[in-house]
Design an enzyme around this catalytic site. Sequence first.
Site, PDB file in Angstrom:
ATOM      1  N   CYS A  95       0.819  -1.236   0.000  1.00 23.18           N
ATOM      2  CA  CYS A  95       0.000   0.000   0.000  1.00 23.18           C
ATOM      3  C   CYS A  95       0.840   1.268   0.000  1.00 23.18           C
ATOM      4  O   CYS A  95       0.333   2.340  -0.315  1.00 23.18           O
ATOM      5  CB  CYS A  95      -0.925   0.010   1.208  1.00 23.18           C
ATOM      6  SG  CYS A  95      -2.014  -1.391   1.260  1.00 23.18           S
TER       7      CYS A  95
ATOM      8  N   HIS B 184      -3.279   6.985   2.734  1.00 18.76           N
ATOM      9  CA  HIS B 184      -3.737   5.697   2.196  1.00 18.76           C
ATOM     10  C   HIS B 184      -5.081   5.393   2.839  1.00 18.76           C
ATOM     11  O   HIS B 184      -5.260   5.536   4.056  1.00 18.76           O
ATOM     12  CB  HIS B 184      -2.708   4.613   2.526  1.00 18.76           C
ATOM     13  CG  HIS B 184      -3.232   3.232   2.273  1.00 18.76           C
ATOM     14  ND1 HIS B 184      -3.843   2.890   1.092  1.00 18.76           N
ATOM     15  CD2 HIS B 184      -3.266   2.120   3.063  1.00 18.76           C
ATOM     16  CE1 HIS B 184      -4.223   1.626   1.162  1.00 18.76           C
ATOM     17  NE2 HIS B 184      -3.893   1.137   2.338  1.00 18.76           N
TER      18      HIS B 184
ATOM     19  N   ASN C  99     -10.393   0.017   0.284  1.00 18.88           N
ATOM     20  CA  ASN C  99      -8.924   0.075   0.279  1.00 18.88           C
ATOM     21  C   ASN C  99      -8.422  -0.426  -1.077  1.00 18.88           C
ATOM     22  O   ASN C  99      -8.607  -1.597  -1.404  1.00 18.88           O
ATOM     23  CB  ASN C  99      -8.420  -0.806   1.430  1.00 18.88           C
ATOM     24  CG  ASN C  99      -6.912  -0.905   1.502  1.00 18.88           C
ATOM     25  OD1 ASN C  99      -6.211  -0.546   0.564  1.00 18.88           O
ATOM     26  ND2 ASN C  99      -6.409  -1.423   2.609  1.00 18.88           N
TER      27      ASN C  99
HETATM   28  N1  ACO Z   1     -18.695  -8.271   9.888  1.00 18.36           N
HETATM   29  C1  ACO Z   1     -19.107  -8.561  11.130  1.00 18.36           C
HETATM   30  N2  ACO Z   1     -18.260  -8.907  12.106  1.00 18.36           N
HETATM   31  C2  ACO Z   1     -16.968  -8.965  11.798  1.00 18.36           C
HETATM   32  C3  ACO Z   1     -16.464  -8.664  10.518  1.00 18.36           C
HETATM   33  C4  ACO Z   1     -17.400  -8.323   9.547  1.00 18.36           C
HETATM   34  N3  ACO Z   1     -17.041  -8.027   8.289  1.00 18.36           N
HETATM   35  N4  ACO Z   1     -15.122  -8.795  10.520  1.00 18.36           N
HETATM   36  C5  ACO Z   1     -14.784  -9.161  11.758  1.00 18.36           C
HETATM   37  N5  ACO Z   1     -15.884  -9.267  12.529  1.00 18.36           N
HETATM   38  C6  ACO Z   1     -15.982  -9.642  13.922  1.00 18.36           C
HETATM   39  C7  ACO Z   1     -14.808 -10.485  14.362  1.00 18.36           C
HETATM   40  O1  ACO Z   1     -15.019 -11.844  14.025  1.00 18.36           O
HETATM   41  C8  ACO Z   1     -14.788 -10.229  15.834  1.00 18.36           C
HETATM   42  O2  ACO Z   1     -15.770 -11.046  16.442  1.00 18.36           O
HETATM   43  P1  ACO Z   1     -15.480 -11.792  17.816  1.00 18.36           P
HETATM   44  O3  ACO Z   1     -15.227 -10.674  18.803  1.00 18.36           O
HETATM   45  O4  ACO Z   1     -16.704 -12.562  18.041  1.00 18.36           O
HETATM   46  O5  ACO Z   1     -14.248 -12.597  17.557  1.00 18.36           O
HETATM   47  C9  ACO Z   1     -15.240  -8.771  15.945  1.00 18.36           C
HETATM   48  O6  ACO Z   1     -15.899  -8.476  14.726  1.00 18.36           O
HETATM   49  C10 ACO Z   1     -14.118  -7.801  16.134  1.00 18.36           C
HETATM   50  O7  ACO Z   1     -13.084  -8.133  15.204  1.00 18.36           O
HETATM   51  P2  ACO Z   1     -11.797  -7.269  15.046  1.00 18.36           P
HETATM   52  O8  ACO Z   1     -10.911  -7.893  14.015  1.00 18.36           O
HETATM   53  O9  ACO Z   1     -11.227  -7.006  16.410  1.00 18.36           O
HETATM   54  O10 ACO Z   1     -12.435  -5.915  14.476  1.00 18.36           O
HETATM   55  P3  ACO Z   1     -11.766  -4.520  14.286  1.00 18.36           P
HETATM   56  O11 ACO Z   1     -12.547  -3.494  14.975  1.00 18.36           O
HETATM   57  O12 ACO Z   1     -10.269  -4.578  14.520  1.00 18.36           O
HETATM   58  O13 ACO Z   1     -11.965  -4.279  12.719  1.00 18.36           O
HETATM   59  C11 ACO Z   1     -10.701  -4.341  10.700  1.00 18.36           C
HETATM   60  C12 ACO Z   1     -11.390  -5.161  11.783  1.00 18.36           C
HETATM   61  C13 ACO Z   1     -11.753  -3.511  10.005  1.00 18.36           C
HETATM   62  C14 ACO Z   1     -10.059  -5.295   9.718  1.00 18.36           C
HETATM   63  C15 ACO Z   1      -9.647  -3.416  11.329  1.00 18.36           C
HETATM   64  O14 ACO Z   1      -8.822  -4.155  12.193  1.00 18.36           O
HETATM   65  C16 ACO Z   1      -8.775  -2.740  10.309  1.00 18.36           C
HETATM   66  O15 ACO Z   1      -9.216  -1.907   9.529  1.00 18.36           O
HETATM   67  N6  ACO Z   1      -7.472  -3.029  10.312  1.00 18.36           N
HETATM   68  C17 ACO Z   1      -6.523  -2.349   9.442  1.00 18.36           C
HETATM   69  C18 ACO Z   1      -6.632  -2.830   8.048  1.00 18.36           C
HETATM   70  C19 ACO Z   1      -5.641  -2.057   7.197  1.00 18.36           C
HETATM   71  O16 ACO Z   1      -5.317  -0.927   7.500  1.00 18.36           O
HETATM   72  N7  ACO Z   1      -5.111  -2.634   6.185  1.00 18.36           N
HETATM   73  C20 ACO Z   1      -4.142  -1.829   5.446  1.00 18.36           C
HETATM   74  C21 ACO Z   1      -3.253  -2.577   4.742  1.00 18.36           C
HETATM   75  S1  ACO Z   1      -4.056  -3.568   3.562  1.00 18.36           S
HETATM   76  C22 ACO Z   1      -2.893  -3.870   2.402  1.00 18.36           C
HETATM   77  O17 ACO Z   1      -1.773  -3.518   2.556  1.00 18.36           O
HETATM   78  C23 ACO Z   1      -3.285  -4.686   1.174  1.00 18.36           C
END
Ligand code: ACO
Length: 333
Positions: free
Chosen positions: A116, A256, A286
Amino acid sequence: MTQSYKAGIIGVGSVLPEKRLTNSQLECMVETSDEWIIKRTGIKERRIIDETVPLYKMAAIAATRAIEDAGLQPSDIDLIIATTVTPDYITPSLSCLVQKEIEAANAVAFDVSAACTGFIFALQTARQFIENRTYKNILIVSAEALSRATDYKDRKTCVLFGDGAGAAVLGTVEDGTGIESTIIGSIGSKGDVLTLPFLYTNQADIQNRNEGKTQVIWMDGSEVFTFASRIMGKVCQNVADNVGVTMDDIAYIVPHQANMRILQNAAKRLNISMDRIYSNLENTGNISSASIPVCIDEMHSKGLIKKGDKIIIVGFGGGLTYGASLLTWSKDD
Ligand code: ACO
């Protein structure tokens, strides 16, 4: 008057596929909800490349638009640097495919791999070639078909990614404008929090992390989230300090586009209001290395950036990699 060899952006272009994948469509594919996706990410829809279209064709459209915007012909381009994590081929490189497609016969072409953060790594590479007078006009093209590397059974990642391409032409610009300071960095020791295996052969590893699937993204979302939230504010401040300006002097931060909460955290750390953090995340998701040049092109088209404005572009991603660049906008409206 002495000739300036300062590098800056002289042309921009982008393209997004027409097909949209909305949150309500994703609700039919995995256990998720529109409400969860918007609250946790800020994304409402992403664009998806047609399955019959190769990535290089989309990249070539963005590239052609940037070259036209710069008032140049493809034959004027001396170097093409492409960035992608989803190439059609490992070889020929995306840059060579774009060279052929746009008929930039006089260019040297190679790819830079920094996920990214690819556009910022490419910008810093291109800048050196201009400022040491090796090349005059350099095309950077960042294109991604992340839908082809997304596991649509994994709700933790499939709601995040989209497709698109953005490009910029770099050339020499007036003194007092252009690229002022750039920082790029890598933390290879943390690379396993975000992976996209291709010809990787460790079956146990692939089974553990990707349930046996190669060529799909696996991510420890919260690790990436923490890294991104910290690094974004830090490198923005560092490039501003290098130039001797404060956040009050910055017209826009162009990050980004990964997650709205990451952008909000960074805004809080930098003590700047969200209306100076540009975002199109809601409609694109993204799009990895394409996200920053797509944003810059949108901002230019909307007339949001004027000649002399200072902007900071900032990215983070797989590798892990990160980077920021402070630019004084060189282009007239
Ligand atoms: N819908 C519903 N529930 C979900 C979903 C979804 N799509 N995805 C995860 N959950 C659930 C999980 O299973 C978890 O449930 P549990 O507590 O029962 O286990 C709960 O939601 C919380 O999950 P987390 O992973 O802790 O959720 P978080 O608030 O961290 O959000 C996310 C996840 C959106 C992926 C976030 O961590 C994020 O944006 N991370 C950064 C991603 C990023 O910046 N990527 C950049 C680089 S990408 C690249 O380089 C190609």
